[in-house]
Write an enzyme that holds these catalytic residues in place. Structure first.
Site, short mmCIF file in Angstrom:
data_model
loop_
_atom_site.label_atom_id
_atom_site.label_comp_id
_atom_site.label_asym_id
_atom_site.label_seq_id
_atom_site.Cartn_x
_atom_site.Cartn_y
_atom_site.Cartn_z
N ALA A 35 72.72 46.39 42.85
CA ALA A 35 73.70 46.42 41.76
C ALA A 35 74.07 47.84 41.36
CB ALA A 35 73.14 45.68 40.55
N THR A 41 64.79 53.38 41.63
CA THR A 41 64.17 54.37 40.75
C THR A 41 63.58 55.54 41.53
OG1 THR A 41 63.59 52.55 39.27
CG2 THR A 41 62.47 54.65 38.89
N GLY A 182 53.64 59.72 25.10
CA GLY A 182 52.94 59.09 26.22
C GLY A 182 52.25 60.13 27.09
N GLY A 275 55.84 54.36 29.18
CA GLY A 275 55.63 53.29 30.14
C GLY A 275 56.95 52.69 30.61
N ARG A 276 56.83 51.71 31.47
CA ARG A 276 58.03 51.09 32.04
C ARG A 276 57.92 49.58 31.91
NH1 ARG A 276 61.32 54.38 34.83
NH2 ARG A 276 62.07 52.72 36.20
N ASP A 320 57.75 46.93 41.14
CA ASP A 320 57.46 47.13 39.72
C ASP A 320 57.62 45.85 38.91
OD1 ASP A 320 57.05 49.78 40.32
OD2 ASP A 320 58.55 50.57 38.92
N ALA A 328 55.62 53.45 44.11
CA ALA A 328 56.55 53.25 45.22
C ALA A 328 55.86 52.64 46.44
CB ALA A 328 57.18 54.58 45.59
N HIS A 456 36.57 72.20 59.45
CA HIS A 456 36.11 73.32 58.61
C HIS A 456 37.01 74.53 58.84
CE1 HIS A 456 33.48 76.01 56.43
NE2 HIS A 456 33.57 76.86 57.45
#
Ligand code: FAD
Length: 474
Positions: A35, A41, A182, A275-276, A320, A328, A456
């Site tokens: 859409a 996102t 937040g 937050g979402r 989500d 993601a 290493h």
């Protein structure tokens, strides 16, 4: 019955994209409906532009740290940056990624349909486009509508002085004093960007401690490394009950418990990173008798949508909007799981092995359980939990880089040695966590991990050392 498509995906974010690519691999005739912006996102307003801002501002921070550079024998003159050019860098990456995503789907023959879709009964969707509505059918439908920023009641946004990450990502200004509501990873990442570029930050957290989603040891250390030495003031246990845009922005803080007014702040800007929330309303789910669960689409671990606890045939949801792990790579992993199941190969998602990271300087990452979560499980299932910590300051590569702040912490079962969680704060923590995620996916024990050979001198030896020390004690 003949369907228009084998599979139609609603939402072309990373979840929908990941599902589409795997669907084509599995021979499904696939369409994807979007859409708004292709890429959703992550590509347009999330992971990609935020990491570009963090990369540029992190470089500024590093070059401004004369003391650190001097320890490497380097001296630089003053550091200058151009806010608009940093914003353009982020935008250029967004465009490139979005084009890449569209190109990959076109090359594979995924049909892209622009419009807003809603479910109209079993295996049927109605798509609204500027030209009108059309109905399409599909053997299977995946819903991947994603999420939007949560703006708490009482908070008014104007996109300029009070804004969410959707606007912050554009870096249209660098307000001298920014309040961030937040202290989750989005708030932390933006505080990293803002302070590197010279802004003062006030971080507001409703819970009693900062970074509530992180392991307590890591949250404590993060505060010491990422917050205390920087221009960041913190206010915990208070809510931003009323935020009014303007010049100045006013923020009424109330006590989280008593709800009494504590303080009124006047700042130049306020980023709301509280937050979402799922973007799952108006998806027509009532036509298939599905009720949202606190706004999220209910799913099982095969990614089937549930109605009264039972799977709705041929309807799947990922990303989500399912509220499981708002990341993601979790969204695209769920997409792959959904496709596997619709192709008759039963697979379940393993959330415990999905890593997460905050791309601050230094980075924070984790996978699996925090120590308190593991102890809770241990109490229920009757096993003891042990923990080892190793330190970046004991790692040769970190010392060579003069980046020796940080720890790795492994949470494991004392009886079997199984790794239950790994938490890292330090340079390149987001890359380092992958090895631990793979170990958790295979339910590996520290006893076998201790025999793996690490290059290493690399940062990966921080985990090597942790496995070896844990193996001795398990
Ligand atoms: P989305 O990406 O939100 O996509 C959903 C798409 O569906 C949207 O494009 C929407 O327009 C479309 N859509 C919705 N409804 C309809 C409909 N009815 N019809 C047609 N189309 C519809 N995650 C990470 O893993 N790493 C990170 O570093 C990271 N950083 C982030 C930083 C920020 C600032 C933010 C906000 C998020 C970040 N995330 C990160 C989270 C990540 O962006 C999301 O988890 C991810 O985008 C979710 O993907 P999705 O496919 O579920 O939904």
């Amino acid at each position: 019955m003949a369907y228009d498509y084998d599979l139609v995906i609603v939402g072309a974010g990373v979840g929908g994209h990941g599902a589409a690519l795997h669907a084509v691999d599995c021979g499904l005739k696939t369409a994807i409906i979007e859409a708004a912006d292709m890429g959703g996102t992550c590509v347009n307003r999330g992971c990609i532009p935020s990491k570009a801002l963090l990369a540029a501002s992190g470089r500024v921070r590093e070059l401004q740290n004369a003391h650190h550079l001097k320890s490497l024998g380097i001296e630089v003159g003053g550091v200058a940056f151009d806010r608009a050019a940093i914003a353009n860098h982020a935008q250029a990456i967004v465009t490139k990624q979005r084009e890449g995503l569209i190109g990959s789907m076109k090359r594979l023959g995924v049909e892209i349909i622009h419009g807003r879709a809603r479910v109209a009964g079993s295996q049927k969707l109605i798509i609204s486009t500027p030209e009108g509505e059309k109905t399409i059918t599909a053997e299977d439908i995946i819903l991947a509508p994603g999420s939007i920023p949560f703006v708490p009641p009482g908070v008014q946004t104007d996109g300029k002085t009070v804004f969410t990450s959707d606007d912050a990502i554009k870096l249209e200004s660098l307000p001298p004093w920014v309040a961030i509501v937040g202290s989750g990873y989005i708030g932390l990442e933006f505080s990293d960007v803002y302070t590197a570029l010279g802004c003062e930050v006030t971080m507001i957290e409703g819970l009693d401690q900062l970074m509530p989603g992180f392991d307590p040891d890591i949250a404590k250390l993060a505060q010491r490394i990422l917050i205390t030495p920087r221009d960041i003031e913190t206010k915990v246990g208070v809510f931003a009950a009323k935020v009014t845009p303007g010049s100045p922005v006013t923020i009424e803080l109330i006590d989280a418990k008593t709800k009494e007014l504590v303080e009124v702040l006047e700042v130049d800007a306020c980023l709301v990173a509280a937050g979402r929330v799922p973007f799952a309303k108006e998806l027509g789910l009532e036509t298939v008798n599905v009720e949202l669960d606190r706004g999220f689409i209910p799913v099982n671990d095969q990614m089937q949508v549930l109605s009264e606890g039972q799977p709705v045939p041929h309807l799947w949801a990922i990303g989500d909007a399912t509220g499981k792990m708002m990341l993601a790579h979790a969204a695209s992993a769920q997409g792959v799981i959904a496709i596997e199941n619709m192709c008759g190969r039963k697979r379940e998602i393993d959330y415990r092995s999905i890593p997460a990271a905050a791309f601050t300087h230094p980075e924070i990452s984790f996978v699996g359980m925090t120590e308190p979560q593991a102890k809770e499980l241990g109490k229920k299932e009757g096993f003891e939990v042990a923990v080892v910590r190793t330190y970046f300051k004991g790692n040769a590569k970190a010392l060579a880089e003069a980046e020796s702040e940080g720890i790795a912490k492994i949470v494991y079962r004392k009886d079997t040695g199984e790794v239950l969680g790994t938490h890292i704060i330090g340079m390149h923590a987001a890359d380092l966590i992958q090895e631990a995620a793979n170990a958790i996916a295979k339910r590996e024990s520290v006893r076998s991990l201790a025999f793996l050979v690490h290059t290493h001198p690399t940062l990966s030896e921080i985990l090597d050392e942790a496995y070896k020390r844990a193996a001795v004690h398990s």
